[in-house]
Design a protein around this motif. Structure first.
Motif, PDB file in Angstrom:
ATOM      1  N   TYR A 276      51.507  33.725  38.907  1.00 16.83           N
ATOM      2  CA  TYR A 276      50.144  34.253  38.788  1.00 16.83           C
ATOM      3  C   TYR A 276      49.586  34.543  40.168  1.00 16.83           C
ATOM      4  N   THR A 277      48.905  35.672  40.326  1.00 10.37           N
ATOM      5  CA  THR A 277      48.282  36.038  41.593  1.00 10.37           C
ATOM      6  C   THR A 277      46.791  35.746  41.531  1.00 10.37           C
ATOM      7  N   HIS A 278      46.300  35.019  42.526  1.00 17.17           N
ATOM      8  CA  HIS A 278      44.875  34.694  42.544  1.00 17.17           C
ATOM      9  C   HIS A 278      44.022  35.957  42.628  1.00 17.17           C
ATOM     10  N   ASP A 279      42.953  35.989  41.846  1.00 19.42           N
ATOM     11  CA  ASP A 279      41.976  37.074  41.913  1.00 19.42           C
ATOM     12  C   ASP A 279      41.181  36.908  43.206  1.00 19.42           C
ATOM     13  N   GLY A 284      29.519  38.636  43.285  1.00 17.41           N
ATOM     14  CA  GLY A 284      28.846  38.403  42.011  1.00 17.41           C
ATOM     15  C   GLY A 284      29.172  37.089  41.326  1.00 17.41           C
ATOM     16  N   ILE A 285      29.951  36.239  41.985  1.00 21.54           N
ATOM     17  CA  ILE A 285      30.297  34.948  41.382  1.00 21.54           C
ATOM     18  C   ILE A 285      29.371  33.894  41.973  1.00 21.54           C
ATOM     19  N   ASP A 286      28.430  33.428  41.162  1.00 18.12           N
ATOM     20  CA  ASP A 286      27.463  32.460  41.669  1.00 18.12           C
ATOM     21  C   ASP A 286      27.377  31.262  40.740  1.00 18.12           C
ATOM     22  N   LEU A 287      26.611  30.262  41.161  1.00 11.58           N
ATOM     23  CA  LEU A 287      26.531  29.022  40.399  1.00 11.58           C
ATOM     24  C   LEU A 287      25.856  29.219  39.045  1.00 11.58           C
ATOM     25  N   ARG A 288      24.902  30.133  38.984  1.00 14.73           N
ATOM     26  CA  ARG A 288      24.232  30.387  37.704  1.00 14.73           C
ATOM     27  C   ARG A 288      25.219  30.951  36.681  1.00 14.73           C
ATOM     28  N   ALA A 289      26.012  31.935  37.103  1.00  9.51           N
ATOM     29  CA  ALA A 289      26.992  32.532  36.193  1.00  9.51           C
ATOM     30  C   ALA A 289      28.043  31.507  35.776  1.00  9.51           C
ATOM     31  N   LEU A 308      38.951  27.668  39.965  1.00 14.37           N
ATOM     32  CA  LEU A 308      38.884  28.789  40.900  1.00 14.37           C
ATOM     33  C   LEU A 308      37.478  29.385  40.946  1.00 14.37           C
ATOM     34  N   MET A 309      36.864  29.590  39.770  1.00 10.10           N
ATOM     35  CA  MET A 309      35.537  30.197  39.747  1.00 10.10           C
ATOM     36  C   MET A 309      34.492  29.265  40.348  1.00 10.10           C
ATOM     37  N   TYR A 310      34.591  27.972  40.072  1.00  6.48           N
ATOM     38  CA  TYR A 310      33.625  27.032  40.647  1.00  6.48           C
ATOM     39  C   TYR A 310      33.756  26.996  42.163  1.00  6.48           C
ATOM     40  N   GLY A 311      34.989  27.006  42.658  1.00  5.08           N
ATOM     41  CA  GLY A 311      35.185  27.064  44.105  1.00  5.08           C
ATOM     42  C   GLY A 311      34.550  28.306  44.706  1.00  5.08           C
ATOM     43  N   LYS A 312      34.735  29.439  44.056  1.00  4.38           N
ATOM     44  CA  LYS A 312      34.145  30.683  44.555  1.00  4.38           C
ATOM     45  C   LYS A 312      32.618  30.629  44.529  1.00  4.38           C
ATOM     46  N   ALA A 313      32.062  30.096  43.448  1.00  3.93           N
ATOM     47  CA  ALA A 313      30.603  30.025  43.325  1.00  3.93           C
ATOM     48  C   ALA A 313      30.003  29.129  44.403  1.00  3.93           C
ATOM     49  N   LEU A 314      30.619  27.978  44.654  1.00  2.00           N
ATOM     50  CA  LEU A 314      30.128  27.077  45.697  1.00  2.00           C
ATOM     51  C   LEU A 314      30.246  27.710  47.069  1.00  2.00           C
ATOM     52  N   PHE A 315      31.363  28.369  47.311  1.00  2.00           N
ATOM     53  CA  PHE A 315      31.584  29.015  48.612  1.00  2.00           C
ATOM     54  C   PHE A 315      30.548  30.110  48.841  1.00  2.00           C
ATOM     55  N   ASN A 316      30.318  30.928  47.825  1.00  2.00           N
ATOM     56  CA  ASN A 316      29.321  31.994  47.942  1.00  2.00           C
ATOM     57  C   ASN A 316      27.929  31.429  48.214  1.00  2.00           C
ATOM     58  N   GLU A 317      27.587  30.332  47.528  1.00  2.00           N
ATOM     59  CA  GLU A 317      26.267  29.732  47.729  1.00  2.00           C
ATOM     60  C   GLU A 317      26.113  29.242  49.162  1.00  2.00           C
TER      61      GLU A 317
END
Length: 335
Positions: A276-279, A284-289, A308-317
């Motif tokens: 699997y390749t990481h997206d 647009g990936i945030d904690l609310r979403a 993966l999505m939670y990591g992205k949301a935290l990083f973006n925040e």
């Protein structure tokens, strides 16, 4: 019922657990055994019933016994963790009182919950502790190096974040008086309620650390507004809060978001399906979403996509906050 007949308990652990039961309860008769949690922390946690009373049985992974420390015993003696009945560090076996958890967000109004969290953190930090600490920024440096070596994700957003972090690392104050016994992982799964008070569990990563780590972690999960920030800090500091304390708190919130995001990326890397390749998409990936998808049951932190999505949301925040004038003003407090 003997543990020997329970498929819930690993066969290799039965003898040591039954020895513990004999020592604590003078019996190995267990009415019921049910798995409460397991997987993310490397520990399996069970609810067991002995003599009509429920208890928690925790089996730490072999490399996670915290054999050189007495974190749990200290917290239990201080009345912050549930009462400790038995602990065998080399075997990784812990038996403690069971808390019939009533979710704290449903039990207490937001400001009241924040006050209780602040009081609990203050009590943790008041525990005398002679163990060694770790340098917070050395820990973060190691996580960043591991992240880069894993080559999971990359791009200008990560470069930007790590530049901000380097500035924090060299300017954030290292104050000896702010080194206290810290839990270091105050996320909602480690905070239980019994309807009247809160209890803190899972002390495996507790050690001497900057007091603002616990405050920042609690805030990142429970504080939603500037007014609530003031409730947390005023309660903790007995209403003696200045711009310098606010700055350290706010900057540490971003450092803790970076830490949690990198830990989530590590977990995602371990859970990634073969081939699997990481997206790489971060926009647009945030904690609310993320929270909305979790609430709908479409994501789980026990699975790759949720991690993966939670990591992205935290990083973006963290990055969004470090771009703000408030962050620049906070950093100016450290000049």
């Amino acid at each position: 019922m003997s543990l020997l007949y329970s498929s819930a308990i690993p066969t290799e652990s039965v003898t040591a657990i039954e020895a513990a039961l004999i020592k604590v309860f003078n019996t190995t008769d267990v009415t019921s055994i049910s798995l409460l949690a397991g997987g993310l922390s490397g520990a399996a946690v069970y609810k067991i019933v002995v003599g009509n009373q429920p208890y928690v049985l925790k089996l730490n992974a072999a490399n996670n016994t915290a054999a050189s420390t007495d974190n749990l015993a200290l917290a239990a003696a201080a009345g912050i963790a549930p009462s400790l009945k038995y602990e065998d560090k080399p075997a990784g076996i812990v038996i403690s009182d069971f808390i019939d958890n009533q979710p704290v967000r449903a039990t207490f109004a937001p400001d009241k919950l924040i006050e209780k969290l602040a009081d609990a953190i203050k009590a943790v930090h008041a525990i005398p502790f002679n163990g060694e600490g770790k340098d917070l920024f050395e820990t973060v440096d190691a996580l960043i190096e591991q992240f880069k070596n894993a080559k999971l994700l990359s791009g200008p957003l990560f470069d930007e974040c790590f530049r901000y972090y380097e500035t924090i690392k060299y300017r954030y104050p290292r104050t000896a008086s702010d080194k206290v016994f810290s839990h270091n992982d105050l996320n909602p799964t480690n905070i239980l309620g019994d309807g009247e008070r809160i209890w803190i569990i899972d002390w495996d990563v507790a050690y001497l650390n900057d007091r603002y780590v616990d405050l920042a972690n609690a805030a990142n999960f429970f504080v939603q507004t500037p007014a609530q920030e003031h409730v947390l800090l005023n309660t903790y500091f007995d209403h003696v809060v200045d711009d310098h304390k606010m700055a350290r708190f706010y900057v540490m919130r971003q450092v803790c978001r970076i830490i949690y995001s990198l830990l989530m990326f590590q977990l995602a890397g371990q859970q990634k399906p073969a081939g699997y390749t990481h997206d790489q998409e971060m926009e647009g990936i945030d904690l609310r979403a993320f929270g909305s998808l979790m609430a709908l049951g479409k994501l789980s932190l026990a699975e790759y996509e949720g991690q993966l999505m939670y990591g992205k949301a935290l990083f973006n925040e963290a990055v969004q906050q470090m771009r703000t004038p408030r962050f620049a003003d906070a950093m100016a407090q450290f000049e």
